[in-house]
Structure formats: C-alpha cells, structure tokens
Scaffold this motif. Structure first.
Motif, PDB file in Angstrom:
ATOM      1  N   GLY A   1       0.838  -1.203   0.000  1.00  0.00           N
ATOM      2  CA  GLY A   1       0.000   0.000   0.000  1.00  0.00           C
ATOM      3  C   GLY A   1       0.868   1.246   0.000  1.00  0.00           C
ATOM      4  O   GLY A   1       2.061   1.211  -0.277  1.00  0.00           O
ATOM      5  N   ARG A   2       0.216   2.324   0.311  1.00  0.00           N
ATOM      6  CA  ARG A   2       0.951   3.587   0.375  1.00  0.00           C
ATOM      7  C   ARG A   2       1.626   3.727   1.745  1.00  0.00           C
ATOM      8  O   ARG A   2       1.113   3.261   2.750  1.00  0.00           O
TER       9      ARG A   2
ATOM     10  N   ALA B   1       3.035   6.081   4.986  1.00  0.00           N
ATOM     11  CA  ALA B   1       2.356   7.108   5.780  1.00  0.00           C
ATOM     12  C   ALA B   1       2.525   8.486   5.158  1.00  0.00           C
ATOM     13  O   ALA B   1       1.604   9.307   5.206  1.00  0.00           O
TER      14      ALA B   1
ATOM     15  N   CYS C   1       2.898   9.244   1.886  1.00  0.00           N
ATOM     16  CA  CYS C   1       2.053   9.362   0.694  1.00  0.00           C
ATOM     17  C   CYS C   1       0.573   9.423   1.066  1.00  0.00           C
ATOM     18  O   CYS C   1      -0.202  10.145   0.435  1.00  0.00           O
ATOM     19  N   LYS C   2       0.174   8.681   2.106  1.00  0.00           N
ATOM     20  CA  LYS C   2      -1.212   8.767   2.578  1.00  0.00           C
ATOM     21  C   LYS C   2      -1.509  10.160   3.101  1.00  0.00           C
ATOM     22  O   LYS C   2      -2.561  10.727   2.823  1.00  0.00           O
ATOM     23  N   SER C   3      -0.564  10.717   3.842  1.00  0.00           N
ATOM     24  CA  SER C   3      -0.750  12.049   4.408  1.00  0.00           C
ATOM     25  C   SER C   3      -0.865  13.110   3.316  1.00  0.00           C
ATOM     26  O   SER C   3      -1.657  14.050   3.431  1.00  0.00           O
TER      27      SER C   3
ATOM     28  N   ARG D   1      -1.841  12.473   0.304  1.00  0.00           N
ATOM     29  CA  ARG D   1      -2.899  12.025  -0.613  1.00  0.00           C
ATOM     30  C   ARG D   1      -2.393  11.882  -2.041  1.00  0.00           C
ATOM     31  O   ARG D   1      -2.941  12.430  -2.989  1.00  0.00           O
TER      32      ARG D   1
ATOM     33  N   LYS E   1      -0.192   8.966  -4.790  1.00  0.00           N
ATOM     34  CA  LYS E   1       0.168   7.581  -5.043  1.00  0.00           C
ATOM     35  C   LYS E   1       1.621   7.367  -4.617  1.00  0.00           C
ATOM     36  O   LYS E   1       2.471   8.207  -4.879  1.00  0.00           O
ATOM     37  N   CYS E   2       1.891   6.246  -3.956  1.00  0.00           N
ATOM     38  CA  CYS E   2       3.242   5.942  -3.473  1.00  0.00           C
ATOM     39  C   CYS E   2       4.055   5.306  -4.604  1.00  0.00           C
ATOM     40  O   CYS E   2       3.759   4.190  -5.036  1.00  0.00           O
TER      41      CYS E   2
ATOM     42  N   SER F   1       8.942   5.480   2.090  1.00  0.00           N
ATOM     43  CA  SER F   1       8.339   4.167   2.296  1.00  0.00           C
ATOM     44  C   SER F   1       9.086   3.281   3.308  1.00  0.00           C
ATOM     45  O   SER F   1       8.450   2.724   4.200  1.00  0.00           O
TER      46      SER F   1
ATOM     47  N   ALA G   1       2.935   2.584   6.664  1.00  0.00           N
ATOM     48  CA  ALA G   1       1.516   2.969   6.743  1.00  0.00           C
ATOM     49  C   ALA G   1       0.904   2.638   8.101  1.00  0.00           C
ATOM     50  O   ALA G   1      -0.032   3.307   8.541  1.00  0.00           O
TER      51      ALA G   1
ATOM     52  N   PRO H   1       1.194   6.042  11.207  1.00  0.00           N
ATOM     53  CA  PRO H   1       1.044   7.373  10.597  1.00  0.00           C
ATOM     54  C   PRO H   1       1.479   8.510  11.523  1.00  0.00           C
ATOM     55  O   PRO H   1       1.879   9.577  11.047  1.00  0.00           O
TER      56      PRO H   1
END
Length: 154
Positions: A4-5, A7, A9-11, A13, A15-16, A23, A28, A31
């Motif tokens: 997955g992405r 933390a 890249c999630k923060s 928003r 794509k990782c 990474s 993830a 976070p």
C-alpha cells in the motif's frame, strides 16, 4: 516496496511510487511517526534530507528526525535539548551521590583501621599483663607450696 501507500504518501494524498524515499522509514501502520516529522520539518525538507544521506544511514536519520520532532512537539521551547539537559543533571546528581558514598566508605575504612591500630597496643598490654599475672601466680605457688624453694629464687 510495501503493497500500500506509506504514511507520507497517505498524508499527502498521493500515489506511493516504487522508489518512494519515505516508504522504508515511515510505514503505513505508524502514521503518527510521519505526522510528527511533517509538522516540524515539512515533508519536502525531510525528503531532501533523506536523499542527501547515504542509504545505509537513512534509517538512523529518519529515527532521529522522528524523535527530535516528537520532543519538539512535547516541549516547544527546549525540545530534545530539554531532555538532554535533564539527563545531564541526573548524571551529575548520580556522580555527586557516588562521590559521597565513596567518601563514606573511605571514612569507615579509615575508622576501622584506626580501631584496629588502637586495639593492637591494648592487645600487647593485655598479653604482657597476662604473662605478668602468670608469673605472679607461679611465684605465689612456690611461696605457698614450698617456702624453701621460693627462697632459692629470691
């Protein structure tokens, strides 16, 4: 590469990418770790710092950035310096306490040696008194048992 992405890249928003610099150091499942670093340093600055550092030192750098950011959030005035100062004071107090205890031990050792030294002459006096007492008893024995023999020694 995580499935997955991360933390970061999630923060942000986004794509990782497969070569994401964040990474390996900001997974993830944690976070809050990236949130602290992002709040203090900003994701762009953290990314630049990690890219400038040799790959074998990046994990340590990411851990350091996280801890410093966490302490800065907890104590905005002193940050990690406040923690270091507190630890330094604890070390000084422990060293002072150790010096006091070592002084007490040395004092008690000297005091014990002094008592032994004072006791040794007393032991000699007691031993000489004891031998004098034995001689006195022998002399009296001769006088009581056989007055003629006692007169030979006088």
């Amino acid at each position: 590469m995580n499935s997955g992405r991360c933390a970061a890249c999630k923060s942000q928003r986004r794509k990782c990418p497969s070569d994401c610099i964040f990474s390996p150091y900001f997974p993830a499942n944690d976070p809050q770790r990236f949130a602290c670093v992002h709040k203090i340093y900003g994701s762009s600055n953290v990314g630049k710092m990690l890219q400038e550092i040799p790959p074998n030192l990046r994990e340590e750098a990411a851990n350091t950035l996280y801890l410093e950011a966490k302490w800065r959030i907890e104590d905005p005035i002193y940050g990690c310096v406040g923690i270091i100062s507190s630890l330094y004071k604890q070390i000084q107090n422990a060293e002072i306490e150790l010096a006091k205890i070592q002084t007490q031990i040395a004092f008690y050792k000297l005091q014990t040696q002094q008592q032994v030294i004072e006791a040794e002459p007393n032991m000699e006096v007691l031993q000489s008194q004891s031998s004098n007492m034995e001689q006195f008893e022998v002399d009296n024995l001769f006088e009581w048992e056989n007055p003629t023999i006692a007169s030979w020694f006088n």
